[in-house]
Design a protein around this motif. Structure first.
Motif, PDB file in Angstrom:
ATOM      1  N   ARG A 221      51.978  42.776  41.571  1.00  0.00           N
ATOM      2  CA  ARG A 221      52.132  41.820  40.467  1.00  0.00           C
ATOM      3  C   ARG A 221      52.798  42.696  39.314  1.00  0.00           C
ATOM      4  O   ARG A 221      53.715  41.875  38.637  1.00  0.00           O
ATOM      5  CB  ARG A 221      50.574  41.635  39.900  1.00  0.00           C
ATOM      6  CG  ARG A 221      50.095  40.439  40.368  1.00  0.00           C
ATOM      7  CD  ARG A 221      48.584  40.380  39.862  1.00  0.00           C
ATOM      8  NE  ARG A 221      47.395  40.675  40.769  1.00  0.00           N
ATOM      9  CZ  ARG A 221      46.658  41.501  40.580  1.00  0.00           C
ATOM     10  NH1 ARG A 221      46.199  41.851  39.365  1.00  0.00           N
ATOM     11  NH2 ARG A 221      45.670  41.765  41.945  1.00  0.00           N
TER      12      ARG A 221
ATOM     13  N   LYS B 278      46.473  43.668  31.442  1.00  0.00           N
ATOM     14  CA  LYS B 278      44.922  43.354  32.047  1.00  0.00           C
ATOM     15  C   LYS B 278      45.128  43.115  33.399  1.00  0.00           C
ATOM     16  O   LYS B 278      44.427  43.473  34.271  1.00  0.00           O
ATOM     17  CB  LYS B 278      44.345  42.153  31.099  1.00  0.00           C
ATOM     18  CG  LYS B 278      43.812  42.567  29.996  1.00  0.00           C
ATOM     19  CD  LYS B 278      42.692  41.436  29.329  1.00  0.00           C
ATOM     20  CE  LYS B 278      42.440  41.515  27.982  1.00  0.00           C
ATOM     21  NZ  LYS B 278      42.107  40.322  27.284  1.00  0.00           N
ATOM     22  N   LYS B 279      46.154  42.215  33.727  1.00  0.00           N
ATOM     23  CA  LYS B 279      46.219  41.768  35.329  1.00  0.00           C
ATOM     24  C   LYS B 279      46.289  42.802  36.047  1.00  0.00           C
ATOM     25  O   LYS B 279      46.247  42.836  37.216  1.00  0.00           O
ATOM     26  CB  LYS B 279      47.388  40.747  35.279  1.00  0.00           C
ATOM     27  CG  LYS B 279      46.693  39.250  35.028  1.00  0.00           C
ATOM     28  CD  LYS B 279      47.919  38.174  35.235  1.00  0.00           C
ATOM     29  CE  LYS B 279      47.315  36.915  34.827  1.00  0.00           C
ATOM     30  NZ  LYS B 279      48.547  35.768  34.869  1.00  0.00           N
TER      31      LYS B 279
ATOM     32  N   ARG C 177      45.536  45.954  35.951  1.00  0.00           N
ATOM     33  CA  ARG C 177      44.517  47.020  36.482  1.00  0.00           C
ATOM     34  C   ARG C 177      44.022  46.498  37.696  1.00  0.00           C
ATOM     35  O   ARG C 177      43.562  45.398  37.745  1.00  0.00           O
ATOM     36  CB  ARG C 177      43.526  46.945  35.185  1.00  0.00           C
ATOM     37  CG  ARG C 177      43.758  48.229  34.386  1.00  0.00           C
ATOM     38  CD  ARG C 177      42.572  48.432  33.366  1.00  0.00           C
ATOM     39  NE  ARG C 177      43.095  47.968  32.195  1.00  0.00           N
ATOM     40  CZ  ARG C 177      42.424  47.215  31.287  1.00  0.00           C
ATOM     41  NH1 ARG C 177      41.488  47.141  31.385  1.00  0.00           N
ATOM     42  NH2 ARG C 177      43.175  46.784  30.103  1.00  0.00           N
ATOM     43  N   PRO C 178      43.612  47.358  38.595  1.00  0.00           N
ATOM     44  CA  PRO C 178      43.197  46.919  39.843  1.00  0.00           C
ATOM     45  C   PRO C 178      41.780  46.373  39.971  1.00  0.00           C
ATOM     46  O   PRO C 178      40.945  46.785  38.659  1.00  0.00           O
ATOM     47  CB  PRO C 178      43.284  47.914  41.019  1.00  0.00           C
ATOM     48  CG  PRO C 178      43.334  49.169  39.992  1.00  0.00           C
ATOM     49  CD  PRO C 178      43.779  49.021  38.554  1.00  0.00           C
ATOM     50  N   THR C 179      41.243  45.847  40.921  1.00  0.00           N
ATOM     51  CA  THR C 179      39.871  45.016  40.829  1.00  0.00           C
ATOM     52  C   THR C 179      38.820  46.297  41.200  1.00  0.00           C
ATOM     53  O   THR C 179      39.003  47.156  42.089  1.00  0.00           O
ATOM     54  CB  THR C 179      39.910  44.092  41.909  1.00  0.00           C
ATOM     55  OG1 THR C 179      41.036  43.385  41.725  1.00  0.00           O
ATOM     56  CG2 THR C 179      38.569  43.109  41.404  1.00  0.00           C
ATOM     57  N   TYR C 180      37.535  46.126  41.015  1.00  0.00           N
ATOM     58  CA  TYR C 180      36.449  47.112  41.349  1.00  0.00           C
ATOM     59  C   TYR C 180      35.445  46.234  42.321  1.00  0.00           C
ATOM     60  O   TYR C 180      35.487  45.288  42.032  1.00  0.00           O
ATOM     61  CB  TYR C 180      36.000  47.762  40.061  1.00  0.00           C
ATOM     62  CG  TYR C 180      37.006  48.542  39.546  1.00  0.00           C
ATOM     63  CD1 TYR C 180      37.463  48.010  38.016  1.00  0.00           C
ATOM     64  CD2 TYR C 180      37.529  49.918  39.954  1.00  0.00           C
ATOM     65  CE1 TYR C 180      38.435  48.481  37.234  1.00  0.00           C
ATOM     66  CE2 TYR C 180      38.293  50.454  38.969  1.00  0.00           C
ATOM     67  CZ  TYR C 180      38.863  49.931  37.883  1.00  0.00           C
ATOM     68  OH  TYR C 180      39.814  50.534  36.994  1.00  0.00           O
TER      69      TYR C 180
END
Lengths: 104, 136
Positions: free
Chosen positions: A27, A46-47, A49-52
């Motif tokens: 991305r 914001k996009k 930053r990786p998911t948790y």
């Protein structure tokens, strides 16, 4: 009977993180390509930053994977038993594969 | 040129990490598959177990992607149980069994939290009666 047959949540978490970090990088690269729009600036960070993952979600994912493997083996076993063979082979797996992939 | 070089190094590191994870995953899968086969009094041929392992690994990668998409769709940054249950939507039985597993997990959590709170209150009462502890 051994009941140590669950997946290790840490292993599943590690795999998830790998995929998410890879996608976050992609991305970033994609947004670098069309970095002409200044308005996207705030949203872009914001996009990227990786998911948790939530702990319970990980346990549930482990369960899902365990069911996947159990189903695959169980369905192939049914066919092997019907043939009267004592070992699960490639032909048995082949026959259950389409439905397995559709179900999951 | 230089940026590309750095990028390919990261990719090579990634490759070795993936291989390591894939091997650990394979071992776990093979043990689960063999245990399952034993329950039917059958054996499973090793290359087939490895095949199932690789298939499950690809499924896990796909699952990670799906979960991320669901969470993003709900404007969240973290995956929760609903996302996992949603990813099993193709098969009703699967979704139902996951949902009940999830409810179990939640109730176990609630129970262990209640247990934690009870003893700590008892400890407080015991200590204040024996020793005079200044209030924080």
């Amino acid at each position: 009977m051994e009941d140590a047959n669950t997946f290790d949540p840490d292993l599943v978490h590690a795999i998830f993180k790998l995929v998410w970090n890879r996608r976050a990088l992609e991305r970033e690269r994609n947004e670098g390509a069309d970095a002409l729009d200044i308005q996207v600036g705030a949203g872009a960070s914001k996009k990227n930053r990786p998911t948790y993952a939530n702990a319970n979600a990980l346990k549930l994912s482990c369960e899902l994977l365990r069911i996947f493997i159990t189903e695959a083996v169980q369905r192939a076993a049914t066919i092997a038993e019907a043939e009267g063979v004592s070992k699960i082979e490639a032909t048995h797996l082949e026959r259950i594969l389409p439905q397995l992939l559709l179900d999951f | 040129m230089e940026a590309d070089g750095a990028g390919s190094d990261v990719e090579r590191e990634d490759e070795s990490v993936i291989e390591l994870l894939r091997d650990r995953f394979r071992l776990l899968t093979i043990s689960i598959a063999e245990a399952q086969a034993k329950r039917n009094d059958l054996e499973i041929s090793l290359p087939i177990a490895a095949c199932i392992a690789d298939l499950a690994f690809k499924y896990t990668e796909q699952l990670a992607k799906d979960l991320e998409l669901f969470a993003q769709h709900a404007s969240r940054k973290s995956i929760n149980m609903e996302d996992v249950i949603l990813s099993a939507h193709r098969n009703e039985h699967l979704a139902t069994s996951l949902r009940s597993f999830g409810t179990d997990l939640k109730s176990k959590e609630a129970q262990s939290e209640r247990k934690r709170k009870k003893p700590s209150r008892k400890e407080d009462k015991a200590t204040t009666s024996v020793v005079h502890i200044p209030d924080n």
